[in-house]
Motif scaffolding. Structure first.
Motif, PDB file in Angstrom:
ATOM      1  N   GLN A   1      42.385  33.581  68.915  1.00 28.00           N
ATOM      2  CA  GLN A   1      42.618  33.741  67.482  1.00 28.00           C
ATOM      3  C   GLN A   1      42.233  35.150  67.021  1.00 28.00           C
ATOM      4  O   GLN A   1      42.914  35.745  66.171  1.00 28.00           O
ATOM      5  CB  GLN A   1      41.800  32.692  66.704  1.00 28.00           C
ATOM      6  N   LEU A   2      41.141  35.680  67.579  1.00 30.63           N
ATOM      7  CA  LEU A   2      40.713  37.027  67.201  1.00 30.63           C
ATOM      8  C   LEU A   2      41.727  38.074  67.658  1.00 30.63           C
ATOM      9  O   LEU A   2      42.055  39.006  66.913  1.00 30.63           O
ATOM     10  CB  LEU A   2      39.338  37.322  67.793  1.00 30.63           C
ATOM     11  N   THR A   3      42.241  37.899  68.873  1.00 25.97           N
ATOM     12  CA  THR A   3      43.246  38.845  69.382  1.00 25.97           C
ATOM     13  C   THR A   3      44.486  38.844  68.503  1.00 25.97           C
ATOM     14  O   THR A   3      45.058  39.903  68.200  1.00 25.97           O
ATOM     15  CB  THR A   3      43.615  38.487  70.836  1.00 25.97           C
ATOM     16  N   LYS A   4      44.916  37.648  68.061  1.00 24.66           N
ATOM     17  CA  LYS A   4      46.076  37.548  67.183  1.00 24.66           C
ATOM     18  C   LYS A   4      45.829  38.237  65.850  1.00 24.66           C
ATOM     19  O   LYS A   4      46.697  38.964  65.329  1.00 24.66           O
ATOM     20  CB  LYS A   4      46.434  36.078  66.952  1.00 24.66           C
TER      21      LYS A   4
ATOM     22  N   LYS B   1      45.618  46.475  65.678  1.00 24.43           N
ATOM     23  CA  LYS B   1      44.621  46.889  66.655  1.00 24.43           C
ATOM     24  C   LYS B   1      44.884  46.214  67.995  1.00 24.43           C
ATOM     25  O   LYS B   1      45.123  45.009  68.058  1.00 24.43           O
ATOM     26  CB  LYS B   1      43.205  46.541  66.179  1.00 24.43           C
ATOM     27  N   LYS B   2      44.813  46.990  69.062  1.00 21.16           N
ATOM     28  CA  LYS B   2      45.000  46.475  70.409  1.00 21.16           C
ATOM     29  C   LYS B   2      43.657  46.041  70.984  1.00 21.16           C
ATOM     30  O   LYS B   2      42.662  46.743  70.832  1.00 21.16           O
ATOM     31  CB  LYS B   2      45.632  47.540  71.310  1.00 21.16           C
ATOM     32  N   SER B   3      43.628  44.878  71.616  1.00 18.24           N
ATOM     33  CA  SER B   3      42.393  44.373  72.216  1.00 18.24           C
ATOM     34  C   SER B   3      42.218  44.930  73.622  1.00 18.24           C
ATOM     35  O   SER B   3      43.174  44.991  74.401  1.00 18.24           O
ATOM     36  CB  SER B   3      42.414  42.844  72.256  1.00 18.24           C
ATOM     37  N   GLU B   4      40.990  45.311  73.929  1.00 16.13           N
ATOM     38  CA  GLU B   4      40.670  45.847  75.246  1.00 16.13           C
ATOM     39  C   GLU B   4      39.471  45.091  75.814  1.00 16.13           C
ATOM     40  O   GLU B   4      38.496  44.820  75.100  1.00 16.13           O
ATOM     41  CB  GLU B   4      40.339  47.339  75.146  1.00 16.13           C
ATOM     42  N   PHE B   5      39.556  44.729  77.085  1.00 15.06           N
ATOM     43  CA  PHE B   5      38.484  43.980  77.731  1.00 15.06           C
ATOM     44  C   PHE B   5      37.995  44.725  78.973  1.00 15.06           C
ATOM     45  O   PHE B   5      38.789  45.318  79.707  1.00 15.06           O
ATOM     46  CB  PHE B   5      38.961  42.588  78.138  1.00 15.06           C
TER      47      PHE B   5
END
Length: 260
Positions: A44-47, A54-58
């Protein structure tokens, strides 16, 4: 008995799975157990972040969290996701109290020191379970989002698996159960391992048999077992209905993580 149940992945997105998990947790309480639920909400946070552009990075399964991402995590995890879980339990007649790890100083965080720096990603530095005890005394289920307040006054994003482990240790839980969107821990042959000892984990990590989000999960299992939690199991959310029988009968689903 005292249970800590970590809920994440598909179970938070799929209404049918969420309903089944809520029923299983309510049944545990009806059987006389004390249950705390710790949840993530990475999908949900990534969406939400994507909608913000904003692009998610792990890195090693942990989200790189700048200030804007941290604020979004506070909104999504401590807000919508937390309250949806409270509502899901309520549909089964089970009262629940939603809170973040920062409420009541139940969990205090410090910045996780990593290379490279992950930003506002924290680790649990202190716990005070008195509020959880008070909620249990009222017959309710504490539902805890994986956000904690640092001693510096900043909120930190905490890996939900690590938060669940810290919760289990702090409350001296009899069992810690991770309800996930995977069938369990898979070995080098691709098959689910019904039993996994702590001694096997380092070699599996070295050989990259386990990677990504499974790394912090197994580290959380290790921390729980080495700090007094008796049973730790990684269980597919589809099998949530076996939760009430987990400590009293043989369960073949998922992976039981053991000291030896």
């Amino acid at each position: 008995m005292k249970y800590v149940v970590k809920l994440g992945g598909a179970a938070l997105e799929n209404p049918t799975l969420l309903h089944a998990c809520g029923q299983a947790i309510a049944d545990l309480v009806k059987d006389g157990n004390q249950v705390a639920v710790v949840h993530g909400g990475g999908v949900q946070l990534t969406k939400t972040l994507a909608q913000m552009g904003k692009k998610s990075e792990f890195i090693s399964g942990l989200r790189v969290t700048d200030a804007e991402t941290r604020d979004a995590a506070l909104m999504v995890l401590a807000g919508r996701v937390n309250k949806s879980l409270v509502a899901a339990l309520g549909t089964h007649g089970q009262s629940a109290m939603g809170l973040s790890g920062g409420d009541g100083h139940v969990f205090r965080a410090r910045k996780k020191k990593t290379t490279p720096d992950l930003g506002f990603v924290g680790e649990i530095a202190a716990t005070d379970p008195r509020w959880l005890d008070a909620i249990w005394a009222m017959g309710a289920v504490p539902v805890i989002s994986s956000i904690a307040l640092g001693f510096d006054g900043e909120y930190y994003n905490i890996n939900a698996d690590e938060m669940a482990s810290a919760c289990a240790v702090a409350t001296r839980a009899d069992a810690l159960v991770f309800l996930t969107d995977v069938p369990g821990v898979k070995g080098a042959d691709g098959k689910v391992m019904r039993w996994l000892t702590l001694a096997q984990i380092p070699e599996m990590e070295k050989a990259a048999v386990v990677s990504g989000g499974m790394l912090p999960k197994l580290n959380a299992c290790r921390d729980a077992l080495t700090h007094g939690v008796k049973r730790v199991r990684i269980l597919p959310a589809e099998s949530a209905s076996v939760l009430p029988d987990l400590l009293s009968s043989r369960v073949n689903d998922g992976t039981e993580v053991m000291v030896a």
